[in-house]
Design a protein around this motif. Sequence first.
Motif, PDB file in Angstrom:
ATOM      1  N   ALA A   1       0.826  -1.220   0.000  1.00 13.98           N
ATOM      2  CA  ALA A   1       0.000   0.000   0.000  1.00 13.98           C
ATOM      3  C   ALA A   1       0.853   1.259   0.000  1.00 13.98           C
ATOM      4  O   ALA A   1       0.440   2.301  -0.521  1.00 13.98           O
ATOM      5  CB  ALA A   1      -0.931  -0.016   1.206  1.00 13.98           C
ATOM      6  N   LYS A   2       2.055   1.148   0.554  1.00 18.95           N
ATOM      7  CA  LYS A   2       2.929   2.333   0.658  1.00 18.95           C
ATOM      8  C   LYS A   2       3.755   2.576  -0.596  1.00 18.95           C
ATOM      9  O   LYS A   2       4.487   3.557  -0.669  1.00 18.95           O
ATOM     10  CB  LYS A   2       3.855   2.171   1.870  1.00 18.95           C
ATOM     11  N   ARG A   3       3.640   1.696  -1.569  1.00 20.90           N
ATOM     12  CA  ARG A   3       4.414   1.906  -2.796  1.00 20.90           C
ATOM     13  C   ARG A   3       3.951   3.170  -3.503  1.00 20.90           C
ATOM     14  O   ARG A   3       2.765   3.520  -3.445  1.00 20.90           O
ATOM     15  CB  ARG A   3       4.213   0.730  -3.760  1.00 20.90           C
ATOM     16  N   PRO A   4       4.841   3.832  -4.182  1.00 19.45           N
ATOM     17  CA  PRO A   4       4.385   4.963  -5.004  1.00 19.45           C
ATOM     18  C   PRO A   4       3.514   4.461  -6.153  1.00 19.45           C
ATOM     19  O   PRO A   4       3.526   3.276  -6.476  1.00 19.45           O
ATOM     20  CB  PRO A   4       5.693   5.571  -5.525  1.00 19.45           C
ATOM     21  N   GLY A   5       2.788   5.381  -6.738  1.00 15.83           N
ATOM     22  CA  GLY A   5       1.979   4.999  -7.900  1.00 15.83           C
ATOM     23  C   GLY A   5       0.538   4.660  -7.565  1.00 15.83           C
ATOM     24  O   GLY A   5      -0.207   4.200  -8.427  1.00 15.83           O
ATOM     25  N   GLY A   6       0.147   4.896  -6.303  1.00 16.88           N
ATOM     26  CA  GLY A   6      -1.244   4.624  -5.926  1.00 16.88           C
ATOM     27  C   GLY A   6      -2.193   5.699  -6.442  1.00 16.88           C
ATOM     28  O   GLY A   6      -1.759   6.713  -6.995  1.00 16.88           O
ATOM     29  N   ILE A   7      -3.464   5.465  -6.257  1.00 18.03           N
ATOM     30  CA  ILE A   7      -4.460   6.445  -6.701  1.00 18.03           C
ATOM     31  C   ILE A   7      -4.779   7.364  -5.532  1.00 18.03           C
ATOM     32  O   ILE A   7      -5.187   6.888  -4.468  1.00 18.03           O
ATOM     33  CB  ILE A   7      -5.743   5.732  -7.172  1.00 18.03           C
ATOM     34  N   PRO A   8      -4.558   8.685  -5.694  1.00 18.94           N
ATOM     35  CA  PRO A   8      -4.836   9.611  -4.594  1.00 18.94           C
ATOM     36  C   PRO A   8      -6.288   9.506  -4.117  1.00 18.94           C
ATOM     37  O   PRO A   8      -7.179   9.157  -4.906  1.00 18.94           O
ATOM     38  CB  PRO A   8      -4.561  10.991  -5.212  1.00 18.94           C
ATOM     39  N   ARG A   9      -6.481   9.841  -2.858  1.00 17.08           N
ATOM     40  CA  ARG A   9      -7.779   9.644  -2.220  1.00 17.08           C
ATOM     41  C   ARG A   9      -8.944  10.211  -3.030  1.00 17.08           C
ATOM     42  O   ARG A   9      -9.925   9.509  -3.309  1.00 17.08           O
ATOM     43  CB  ARG A   9      -7.755  10.288  -0.833  1.00 17.08           C
ATOM     44  N   ASP A  10      -8.857  11.472  -3.407  1.00 17.53           N
ATOM     45  CA  ASP A  10      -9.999  12.100  -4.089  1.00 17.53           C
ATOM     46  C   ASP A  10     -10.315  11.398  -5.409  1.00 17.53           C
ATOM     47  O   ASP A  10     -11.477  11.169  -5.737  1.00 17.53           O
ATOM     48  CB  ASP A  10      -9.729  13.591  -4.338  1.00 17.53           C
ATOM     49  N   THR A  11      -9.255  11.060  -6.137  1.00 16.44           N
ATOM     50  CA  THR A  11      -9.455  10.368  -7.412  1.00 16.44           C
ATOM     51  C   THR A  11     -10.036   8.976  -7.172  1.00 16.44           C
ATOM     52  O   THR A  11     -10.945   8.527  -7.896  1.00 16.44           O
ATOM     53  CB  THR A  11      -8.107  10.238  -8.164  1.00 16.44           C
ATOM     54  N   ALA A  12      -9.500   8.289  -6.163  1.00 16.65           N
ATOM     55  CA  ALA A  12      -9.970   6.930  -5.861  1.00 16.65           C
ATOM     56  C   ALA A  12     -11.455   6.942  -5.513  1.00 16.65           C
ATOM     57  O   ALA A  12     -12.213   6.060  -5.941  1.00 16.65           O
ATOM     58  CB  ALA A  12      -9.158   6.348  -4.709  1.00 16.65           C
ATOM     59  N   ILE A  13     -11.868   7.964  -4.758  1.00 14.46           N
ATOM     60  CA  ILE A  13     -13.282   8.037  -4.357  1.00 14.46           C
ATOM     61  C   ILE A  13     -14.173   8.314  -5.569  1.00 14.46           C
ATOM     62  O   ILE A  13     -15.229   7.689  -5.732  1.00 14.46           O
ATOM     63  CB  ILE A  13     -13.467   9.087  -3.246  1.00 14.46           C
ATOM     64  N   VAL A  14     -13.724   9.213  -6.428  1.00  9.93           N
ATOM     65  CA  VAL A  14     -14.501   9.487  -7.651  1.00  9.93           C
ATOM     66  C   VAL A  14     -14.574   8.227  -8.522  1.00  9.93           C
ATOM     67  O   VAL A  14     -15.642   7.869  -9.039  1.00  9.93           O
ATOM     68  CB  VAL A  14     -13.871  10.667  -8.441  1.00  9.93           C
TER      69      VAL A  14
END
Lengths: 171, 196
Positions: free
Chosen positions: A24-37
């Motif tokens: 989960a801590k790897r770079p390249g994740g989807i930022p919170r706001d984008t993930a929620i949308v």
Amino acid sequence: MTMSKLDDDEAREFHVETKFQQYAKRPGGIPRDTAIVNAQSTVAALKPNFETWVDDEMARLLKVIPAEGPDLDTKAWMDTADLHCQRLADVSATMGYEFVSYVANNLCLMFEAVRRGADYRRDVMICHLDALALGRKDKFSRMKPEDVPDLTEGLRRVLESPKLKAKRNGP
Amino acid sequence: MTDKQKTTINIRGLTFLIADSNAYFSSLCHSILRGFGATRVIEARDADDARKALVQHKIDLLLLDQRLPPTGGLEFTRWLRSDPTNEFRTIPILIMTSDTRSTIVSNARDCGANMVLVKPVSPASLYDRLVWIAFNPRKFIDSKDYFGPDRRFKIEGYPNGVGRRAGDKAVDLGTATGPALSQSDIDALLKATRNG
């Protein structure tokens, strides 16, 4: 995993870094706001199925509720009815049918009160089933409980009737 | 790591198990996780299926319904945490429940659950709790009566303040039965017995 001993030999504490935490801590994740949308979009794609599902659940609920008669006294039907109401309550709010969720949750509270010894009130049940049917109509389906304050207050008052209220939070 | 990075999780390649008898609710959670970037999400309808899925799919995080048939999600959690030979003994477990009485929440904590998530679930509430688990690792405690994440932990707030509710506060553990709790009350109940 690293381990260390506590003073009490019977208990030990140790650090765990699970695969979930590592990944989960790897770079390249989807930022919170984008993930929620994104999640809202994927959930929205389920909506056509949802209306069929909610109709099926309501039909199943109506089917298990007995008419007046000896079946009413056994209370065995109530577990099944409670299950359908929980499902409606759990899913409907996330899908935007907040009033349906509210009414279904009220029914769960009523079943819980009856399990704790309150009298079963068929009039309370009928009142909520009518509200559920109303909540399913297009005009009401997108409404929140606060959008229909008179109706919500009426249901609350019915649910808070003295005999039910006494058992709601009882032992 | 910046604050922004601490509110972002990368769940690609991880395997999630949603164990819930309600197929529609399960598909809802499945969709939410997909929206977050999950690539592997498995569903189970009862405890037997969940046990098999754990081994077969090498599950990394478990979303578990408190009423999972036949004996409930809390019993499943207790089983998983208490078996010293189980390789999945330490995976994160989120209990999902619509029954938010304080007894249920404290029992979930005492079984070894990492988090309690109130139904209905929203994308924001689920994302914030995944972030919380990822960036706020807790020590594990192994004692005669308990195996699981340290129940005596203090949360200073979500990373970067995200998801923090205005009502977050320390609360005393409830009595045997009581009124329902909000998600923020549940978060508070699961925190802060050490250092206030």
